[in-house]
Design an enzyme around this catalytic site. Structure first.
Site, PDB file in Angstrom:
ATOM      1  N   LYS A   1      -9.639 -11.680  14.065  1.00  0.00           N
ATOM      2  CA  LYS A   1     -10.050 -11.740  12.733  1.00  0.00           C
ATOM      3  C   LYS A   1      -9.213 -13.103  12.145  1.00  0.00           C
ATOM      4  O   LYS A   1      -7.763 -13.193  12.700  1.00  0.00           O
ATOM      5  CB  LYS A   1      -9.834 -10.816  11.998  1.00  0.00           C
TER       6      LYS A   1
ATOM      7  N   ARG B   1       0.974  -1.264   0.042  1.00  0.00           N
ATOM      8  CA  ARG B   1      -0.012  -0.069  -0.092  1.00  0.00           C
ATOM      9  C   ARG B   1       0.779   1.058   0.100  1.00  0.00           C
ATOM     10  O   ARG B   1       0.643   2.373  -0.732  1.00  0.00           O
ATOM     11  CB  ARG B   1      -0.937   0.081   1.324  1.00  0.00           C
TER      12      ARG B   1
ATOM     13  N   GLU C   1     -13.984 -15.001   8.676  1.00  0.00           N
ATOM     14  CA  GLU C   1     -13.883 -14.546   7.414  1.00  0.00           C
ATOM     15  C   GLU C   1     -13.615 -15.519   6.128  1.00  0.00           C
ATOM     16  O   GLU C   1     -12.297 -15.973   6.002  1.00  0.00           O
ATOM     17  CB  GLU C   1     -12.988 -13.374   7.515  1.00  0.00           C
TER      18      GLU C   1
ATOM     19  N   LYS D   1     -17.794 -12.341   8.346  1.00  0.00           N
ATOM     20  CA  LYS D   1     -17.176 -11.385   7.302  1.00  0.00           C
ATOM     21  C   LYS D   1     -16.917 -11.803   5.982  1.00  0.00           C
ATOM     22  O   LYS D   1     -15.973 -12.449   5.676  1.00  0.00           O
ATOM     23  CB  LYS D   1     -15.783 -10.748   8.003  1.00  0.00           C
TER      24      LYS D   1
ATOM     25  N   SER E   1     -16.618  -4.298   7.251  1.00  0.00           N
ATOM     26  CA  SER E   1     -15.348  -4.318   7.924  1.00  0.00           C
ATOM     27  C   SER E   1     -14.127  -3.939   6.737  1.00  0.00           C
ATOM     28  O   SER E   1     -13.586  -5.030   6.588  1.00  0.00           O
ATOM     29  CB  SER E   1     -15.234  -5.603   8.697  1.00  0.00           C
TER      30      SER E   1
ATOM     31  N   GLY F   1     -11.141  -2.705   4.533  1.00  0.00           N
ATOM     32  CA  GLY F   1      -9.692  -2.158   4.684  1.00  0.00           C
ATOM     33  C   GLY F   1      -9.624  -1.229   3.628  1.00  0.00           C
ATOM     34  O   GLY F   1      -9.559   0.038   3.823  1.00  0.00           O
ATOM     35  N   ARG F   2      -9.238  -1.538   2.494  1.00  0.00           N
ATOM     36  CA  ARG F   2      -9.108  -0.700   1.339  1.00  0.00           C
ATOM     37  C   ARG F   2     -10.068   0.228   1.093  1.00  0.00           C
ATOM     38  O   ARG F   2      -9.829   1.437   0.692  1.00  0.00           O
ATOM     39  CB  ARG F   2      -8.851  -1.665  -0.068  1.00  0.00           C
TER      40      ARG F   2
END
Ligand code: 13P
Length: 339
Positions: free
Chosen positions: A136, A33, A177, A219, A289, A291-292
């Site tokens: 998670k 990232r 998840e 998730k 939930s 992230g990106r």
């Protein structure tokens, strides 16, 4: 902590109007990232970036919990406050990623199995001591020629269920998840078929392992066309297929479903969630939930520069606020330009 306490934590994680910030990128992932914004990934640059995210003014209005990575759980603000304490003081629940990554599944080319069960009981005890109240574990499922195999789905479901049972033993709410990846040319129908298969096996394994469903958060991926599909389905089709699949697979005792964004754009991820929450009532809360989809705009605004920390925070709070609205059915597309 009793099941009742864990149930309260799970409900708080998916309370309407709020959702979860996934900031649990491992060091190799956060480096990818940072590469996009030409920023060097060091322990200090990662700390600065996470401090920018967590000290965003108003964050707790829209964010119920933050998933941290082991390194981040042990880091502090510039003023010396441990991140889990900072979050807890804001009324945001600290969580922790506990899997150690998806590795190649031996003898099953192109498929993955998530590792991290050995020593997990001891790690969970330490994480609880350090303030984590949820965890998670991500299983990765790839759609391709002849895959996923039933064996891969079963092996990953078994690992997810063992993880979830260990979490509950340690008074930690497990985020379960199973991610069917968006990578590939597959259609929305293929994603729906695989997501149905995956969730059937996940809930069978959770039952066998005596996991208490009112104290988990699911998730999943949304049911969506592959990123290289020639004829990608529109937002309403995605929302309808996702709700259809979840309604068929997810028992009503599960308090909430917090989607991953999985490579969708920030705006798409919000729009899809927003439509699903106008389709109810559903037996479970539908939240995020991400992230990106929460962080990509913040990273782009920050650019690794101290003088842009405020810009990064503004970009984050915009996504958090709009996703918060989407989680309670109050989002419309025109809010993107108004915000
Ligand atoms: P994305 O929303 O970027 O898919 O990340 C969520 C996550 O935590 C994946 O494990």
């Amino acid at each position: 902590m009793s099941f009742k306490d864990m149930e309260s934590v799970a409900q708080a994680m998916v309370v309407p109007g709020k959702g979860i910030l996934a900031a649990d990128e491992s060091s190799p992932t956060i480096k990818k990232r940072f590469d996009l914004i030409d920023t060097k990934s060091t322990e200090e640059s990662r700390r600065t970036y996470r401090e920018m995210l967590f000290t965003t003014p108003g964050l707790a209005d829209y964010i119920s919990g933050v998933i941290l990575y082991d390194e981040t759980l042990r880091q502090k603000t510039a003023d010396g406050v441990l991140f889990p304490a900072l979050l807890a003081n804001m009324g945001v629940i600290p969580g922790i990623k506990v899997d150690t990554g998806a590795k190649d599944l031996a003898a099953f080319p192109g498929e993955k199995i998530t590792e991290g069960l050995d020593g997990l009981r001891e790690r969970l005890a330490e994480y609880h001591e350090m303030g984590a109240r949820f965890a998670k574990w991500r299983a990765v499922i790839t759609i391709g020629d002849g895959i996923p195999s039933d064996f891969c789905l079963q092996a990953n479901s078994h690992a997810l269920a063992r993880y979830a049972a260990l979490c509950q033993e340690a008074a930690i709410v497990p985020i379960v998840e199973p991610e069917v990846l968006m990578d590939g040319k597959h259609t929305l129908a293929a994603c729906e078929e695989v997501t149905n298969r995956a969730l059937t096996l996940v809930f069978a394994a959770l039952a066998e392992h005596r996991v208490h469903l009112p104290a988990i958060v699911l998730k999943p991926n949304m049911v969506i066309s592959g990123s290289e599909c020639a004829d990608r389905a529109g937002p309403r089709e995605v929302a309808e297929a996702t709700v259809r699949c979840l309604a068929a697979q997810v028992p009503a005792e599960v308090p909430g479903i917090a989607f991953l964004s999985g490579g969708q754009s920030a705006e798409q991820a919000t729009e899809h969630l927003g439509i699903m929450n106008t389709m109810g009532p559903h037996p479970w809360k539908l939240s995020f939930s991400y992230g990106r989809a929460l962080q990509a705009p913040a990273l782009a605004a920050w650019q690794g520069q101290d003088e842009r920390l405020g810009d990064g925070q503004q970009a984050l709070i915009k996504r958090a606020r709009l996703n918060g609205l989407a989680s309670s059915g109050g989002y419309t597309n025109d809010m993107e330009s108004a915000a």
